[in-house]
Design a protein around this motif. Structure first.
Motif, short mmCIF file in Angstrom:
data_model
loop_
_atom_site.label_atom_id
_atom_site.label_comp_id
_atom_site.label_asym_id
_atom_site.label_seq_id
_atom_site.Cartn_x
_atom_site.Cartn_y
_atom_site.Cartn_z
N THR A 81 26.60 31.44 41.30
CA THR A 81 27.17 32.51 42.12
C THR A 81 27.18 32.04 43.56
N GLU A 83 27.99 33.39 47.50
CA GLU A 83 28.23 34.52 48.39
C GLU A 83 29.50 34.26 49.18
N PRO A 84 30.38 35.23 49.28
CA PRO A 84 31.59 35.01 50.06
C PRO A 84 31.27 34.91 51.55
N HIS A 108 38.55 41.40 46.16
CA HIS A 108 37.68 40.31 45.74
C HIS A 108 36.27 40.83 45.42
N ASP A 111 36.35 42.52 42.14
CA ASP A 111 36.48 41.52 41.07
C ASP A 111 35.15 40.84 40.79
N GLN A 112 34.33 40.68 41.78
CA GLN A 112 33.03 40.01 41.61
C GLN A 112 32.02 40.89 40.91
N ARG A 113 32.22 42.21 40.94
CA ARG A 113 31.26 43.11 40.26
C ARG A 113 31.41 43.09 38.80
#
Length: 113
Positions: A81, A83-84, A108, A111-113
């Protein structure tokens, strides 16, 4: 055996059609289109035999690839994973562009959840 019979029947019928087109070309009203069909019909008759040959060749190639393929080793999946990166909107940005970028960030994040 049935496939061979179909291929042979196709060749015989198409050669008969080529002969018929040759007769049409030889007549007074014959055109060069009829002559073109004289050459095309035998090719149409050979096409089923070509397809059988091609399918057998591809099947033999696939079988050879399967025999020479290395065994697959199971590797456990690793989830990474990231972090953005959150960058603030610059003052010189267009308001419409900033709103669009915020919308993309929200999409985004969803979408990550």
């Amino acid at each position: 055996m049935g496939i061979a019979v179909v291929c042979l029947a196709s060749l015989v019928v198409c050669c008969g059609l080529a002969y018929w087109q040759w007769e049409r070309f030889s007549e007074a009203g014959g055109t060069f289109q009829n002559l073109g069909y004289v050459f095309q019909w035998p090719l149409f008759g050979l096409f089923p035999a070509f397809m059988v040959w091609r399918m057998r060749k591809l099947a033999a190639q696939r079988k050879a690839e399967d025999a020479s393929a290395e065994p697959v080793v199971d590797v456990p999946e690793q989830v990474v994973t990231v972090e953005p990166v959150r960058t603030p909107a610059h003052d010189d940005e267009d308001d419409e562009l900033a709103a669009y970028n915020r919308y993309l960030r929200e999409l985004h994040a969803r979408d990550q959840r």
